[in-house]
Design a protein around this motif. Structure first.
Motif, PDB file in Angstrom:
ATOM      1  N   PHE A  37      -8.037 -21.724   2.104  1.00 32.16           N
ATOM      2  CA  PHE A  37      -8.921 -20.576   2.221  1.00 32.16           C
ATOM      3  C   PHE A  37     -10.343 -21.080   2.378  1.00 32.16           C
ATOM      4  CE2 PHE A  37      -5.390 -18.774  -0.298  1.00 32.16           C
ATOM      5  CZ  PHE A  37      -5.010 -17.787   0.593  1.00 32.16           C
ATOM      6  N   SER A  38     -11.178 -20.322   3.044  1.00 30.73           N
ATOM      7  CA  SER A  38     -12.540 -20.772   3.351  1.00 30.73           C
ATOM      8  C   SER A  38     -13.348 -21.125   2.104  1.00 30.73           C
ATOM      9  CB  SER A  38     -13.274 -19.735   4.188  1.00 30.73           C
ATOM     10  OG  SER A  38     -13.328 -18.512   3.510  1.00 30.73           O
ATOM     11  N   LYS A  39     -13.122 -20.440   0.988  1.00 30.79           N
ATOM     12  CA  LYS A  39     -13.899 -20.743  -0.217  1.00 30.79           C
ATOM     13  C   LYS A  39     -13.528 -22.106  -0.812  1.00 30.79           C
ATOM     14  CE  LYS A  39     -10.927 -18.358  -3.515  1.00 30.79           C
ATOM     15  NZ  LYS A  39     -10.873 -17.348  -4.542  1.00 30.79           N
ATOM     16  N   ASN A  40     -12.332 -22.616  -0.531  1.00 34.70           N
ATOM     17  CA  ASN A  40     -11.896 -23.896  -1.074  1.00 34.70           C
ATOM     18  C   ASN A  40     -12.083 -25.061  -0.106  1.00 34.70           C
ATOM     19  OD1 ASN A  40     -10.974 -22.610  -3.401  1.00 34.70           O
ATOM     20  ND2 ASN A  40      -8.981 -22.241  -2.503  1.00 34.70           N
ATOM     21  N   GLN A  41     -12.155 -24.774   1.186  1.00 36.76           N
ATOM     22  CA  GLN A  41     -12.148 -25.852   2.170  1.00 36.76           C
ATOM     23  C   GLN A  41     -13.381 -26.747   2.098  1.00 36.76           C
ATOM     24  OE1 GLN A  41     -11.668 -23.822   5.839  1.00 36.76           O
ATOM     25  NE2 GLN A  41     -13.801 -23.239   6.025  1.00 36.76           N
ATOM     26  N   LYS A  42     -14.547 -26.191   1.851  1.00 31.35           N
ATOM     27  CA  LYS A  42     -15.767 -26.985   1.797  1.00 31.35           C
ATOM     28  C   LYS A  42     -15.748 -27.938   0.599  1.00 31.35           C
ATOM     29  CE  LYS A  42     -20.708 -26.520   2.408  1.00 31.35           C
ATOM     30  NZ  LYS A  42     -21.820 -25.602   2.614  1.00 31.35           N
ATOM     31  N   ALA A  43     -15.347 -27.459  -0.546  1.00 30.05           N
ATOM     32  CA  ALA A  43     -15.292 -28.287  -1.749  1.00 30.05           C
ATOM     33  C   ALA A  43     -14.262 -29.405  -1.596  1.00 30.05           C
ATOM     34  CB  ALA A  43     -14.964 -27.435  -2.965  1.00 30.05           C
ATOM     35  N   PHE A  44     -13.112 -29.082  -1.031  1.00 27.05           N
ATOM     36  CA  PHE A  44     -12.068 -30.092  -0.873  1.00 27.05           C
ATOM     37  C   PHE A  44     -12.466 -31.134   0.171  1.00 27.05           C
ATOM     38  CE2 PHE A  44      -7.835 -31.666   0.418  1.00 27.05           C
ATOM     39  CZ  PHE A  44      -7.435 -32.132  -0.819  1.00 27.05           C
ATOM     40  N   SER A  45     -13.103 -30.709   1.238  1.00 28.05           N
ATOM     41  CA  SER A  45     -13.579 -31.635   2.271  1.00 28.05           C
ATOM     42  C   SER A  45     -14.598 -32.609   1.671  1.00 28.05           C
ATOM     43  CB  SER A  45     -14.202 -30.867   3.427  1.00 28.05           C
ATOM     44  OG  SER A  45     -14.758 -31.742   4.363  1.00 28.05           O
ATOM     45  N   HIS A  46     -15.496 -32.098   0.852  1.00 25.97           N
ATOM     46  CA  HIS A  46     -16.499 -32.937   0.200  1.00 25.97           C
ATOM     47  C   HIS A  46     -15.832 -33.958  -0.731  1.00 25.97           C
ATOM     48  CE1 HIS A  46     -20.405 -34.049  -1.298  1.00 25.97           C
ATOM     49  NE2 HIS A  46     -20.000 -33.827  -2.535  1.00 25.97           N
ATOM     50  N   LEU A  47     -14.839 -33.534  -1.472  1.00 29.07           N
ATOM     51  CA  LEU A  47     -14.109 -34.430  -2.362  1.00 29.07           C
ATOM     52  C   LEU A  47     -13.432 -35.547  -1.580  1.00 29.07           C
ATOM     53  CD1 LEU A  47     -12.939 -35.057  -5.212  1.00 29.07           C
ATOM     54  CD2 LEU A  47     -11.027 -33.595  -4.567  1.00 29.07           C
ATOM     55  N   LEU A  48     -12.797 -35.210  -0.465  1.00 25.74           N
ATOM     56  CA  LEU A  48     -12.138 -36.224   0.358  1.00 25.74           C
ATOM     57  C   LEU A  48     -13.137 -37.241   0.906  1.00 25.74           C
ATOM     58  CD1 LEU A  48      -9.616 -34.064   2.399  1.00 25.74           C
ATOM     59  CD2 LEU A  48      -9.083 -35.659   0.556  1.00 25.74           C
ATOM     60  N   GLN A  49     -14.308 -36.775   1.314  1.00 26.09           N
ATOM     61  CA  GLN A  49     -15.331 -37.679   1.839  1.00 26.09           C
ATOM     62  C   GLN A  49     -15.813 -38.650   0.774  1.00 26.09           C
ATOM     63  OE1 GLN A  49     -18.291 -35.050   3.405  1.00 26.09           O
ATOM     64  NE2 GLN A  49     -17.115 -34.588   5.247  1.00 26.09           N
ATOM     65  N   GLN A  50     -15.897 -38.204  -0.453  1.00 26.91           N
ATOM     66  CA  GLN A  50     -16.348 -39.065  -1.547  1.00 26.91           C
ATOM     67  C   GLN A  50     -15.279 -40.072  -1.962  1.00 26.91           C
ATOM     68  OE1 GLN A  50     -17.440 -36.306  -4.638  1.00 26.91           O
ATOM     69  NE2 GLN A  50     -19.609 -36.504  -4.134  1.00 26.91           N
ATOM     70  N   LYS A  51     -14.048 -39.610  -2.091  1.00 27.66           N
ATOM     71  CA  LYS A  51     -12.973 -40.447  -2.629  1.00 27.66           C
ATOM     72  C   LYS A  51     -12.350 -41.375  -1.595  1.00 27.66           C
ATOM     73  CE  LYS A  51     -12.097 -38.583  -6.853  1.00 27.66           C
ATOM     74  NZ  LYS A  51     -11.878 -39.296  -8.070  1.00 27.66           N
ATOM     75  N   PHE A  52     -12.202 -40.897  -0.344  1.00 28.41           N
ATOM     76  CA  PHE A  52     -11.448 -41.640   0.667  1.00 28.41           C
ATOM     77  C   PHE A  52     -12.136 -41.735   2.001  1.00 28.41           C
ATOM     78  CE2 PHE A  52      -8.569 -39.375  -2.175  1.00 28.41           C
ATOM     79  CZ  PHE A  52      -7.966 -40.452  -2.804  1.00 28.41           C
ATOM     80  N   PRO A  53     -13.363 -42.242   2.056  1.00 26.41           N
ATOM     81  CA  PRO A  53     -14.052 -42.298   3.340  1.00 26.41           C
ATOM     82  C   PRO A  53     -13.342 -43.188   4.357  1.00 26.41           C
ATOM     83  CG  PRO A  53     -15.238 -43.556   1.691  1.00 26.41           C
ATOM     84  CD  PRO A  53     -14.140 -42.823   0.986  1.00 26.41           C
ATOM     85  N   GLU A  54     -12.609 -44.204   3.884  1.00 23.70           N
ATOM     86  CA  GLU A  54     -11.927 -45.109   4.802  1.00 23.70           C
ATOM     87  C   GLU A  54     -10.652 -44.510   5.390  1.00 23.70           C
ATOM     88  OE1 GLU A  54     -10.045 -45.581   0.852  1.00 23.70           O
ATOM     89  OE2 GLU A  54     -12.120 -45.491   1.506  1.00 23.70           O
ATOM     90  N   LYS A  55     -10.074 -43.498   4.751  1.00 23.27           N
ATOM     91  CA  LYS A  55      -8.838 -42.878   5.216  1.00 23.27           C
ATOM     92  C   LYS A  55      -9.076 -41.570   5.953  1.00 23.27           C
ATOM     93  CE  LYS A  55      -6.059 -44.711   1.437  1.00 23.27           C
ATOM     94  NZ  LYS A  55      -5.120 -44.375   0.350  1.00 23.27           N
ATOM     95  N   LEU A  56     -10.261 -41.000   5.837  1.00 22.73           N
ATOM     96  CA  LEU A  56     -10.532 -39.667   6.340  1.00 22.73           C
ATOM     97  C   LEU A  56     -11.029 -39.681   7.787  1.00 22.73           C
ATOM     98  CD1 LEU A  56     -10.769 -36.626   5.713  1.00 22.73           C
ATOM     99  CD2 LEU A  56     -13.094 -37.071   4.969  1.00 22.73           C
ATOM    100  N   THR A  57     -10.409 -38.849   8.602  1.00 26.35           N
ATOM    101  CA  THR A  57     -10.842 -38.628   9.980  1.00 26.35           C
ATOM    102  C   THR A  57     -11.092 -37.135  10.134  1.00 26.35           C
ATOM    103  OG1 THR A  57      -9.396 -40.398  10.739  1.00 26.35           O
ATOM    104  CG2 THR A  57     -10.220 -38.887  12.403  1.00 26.35           C
ATOM    105  N   GLU A  58     -12.298 -36.754  10.527  1.00 26.19           N
ATOM    106  CA  GLU A  58     -12.579 -35.334  10.753  1.00 26.19           C
ATOM    107  C   GLU A  58     -12.475 -35.046  12.244  1.00 26.19           C
ATOM    108  OE1 GLU A  58     -15.531 -33.227   8.537  1.00 26.19           O
ATOM    109  OE2 GLU A  58     -15.954 -35.057   7.402  1.00 26.19           O
ATOM    110  N   VAL A  59     -11.756 -33.994  12.574  1.00 27.92           N
ATOM    111  CA  VAL A  59     -11.544 -33.617  13.978  1.00 27.92           C
ATOM    112  C   VAL A  59     -12.166 -32.271  14.228  1.00 27.92           C
ATOM    113  CG1 VAL A  59      -9.816 -33.204  15.739  1.00 27.92           C
ATOM    114  CG2 VAL A  59      -9.395 -34.917  13.989  1.00 27.92           C
TER     115      VAL A  59
END
Length: 59
Positions: A37-59
């Motif tokens: 849901f839109s209210k959760n996507q921004k927070a989860f995206s930010h968490l992924l960027q912090q924890k797994f920058p080497e594994k994350l690909t944004e498309v």
């Protein structure tokens, strides 16, 4: 997945792709998808960027 709860350790996730509200990740050669849901996507995206920058690909 509320109907089929599965716990996957972050360390074992091989690759993560993030597209707006859609998440695709690989775990032991298998691909899993999830939508947020839109209210959760921004927070989860930010968490992924912090924890797994080497594994994350944004498309």
């Amino acid at each position: 997945m509320q109907w089929c709860p599965v716990s996957i350790p972050y360390e074992e996730i091989e690759q993560i792709q993030w597209q707006k509200n859609h998440l695709l990740f690989e775990y032991h050669g298998k691909k899993f998808e999830g939508y947020f849901f839109s209210k959760n996507q921004k927070a989860f995206s930010h968490l992924l960027q912090q924890k797994f920058p080497e594994k994350l690909t944004e498309v």
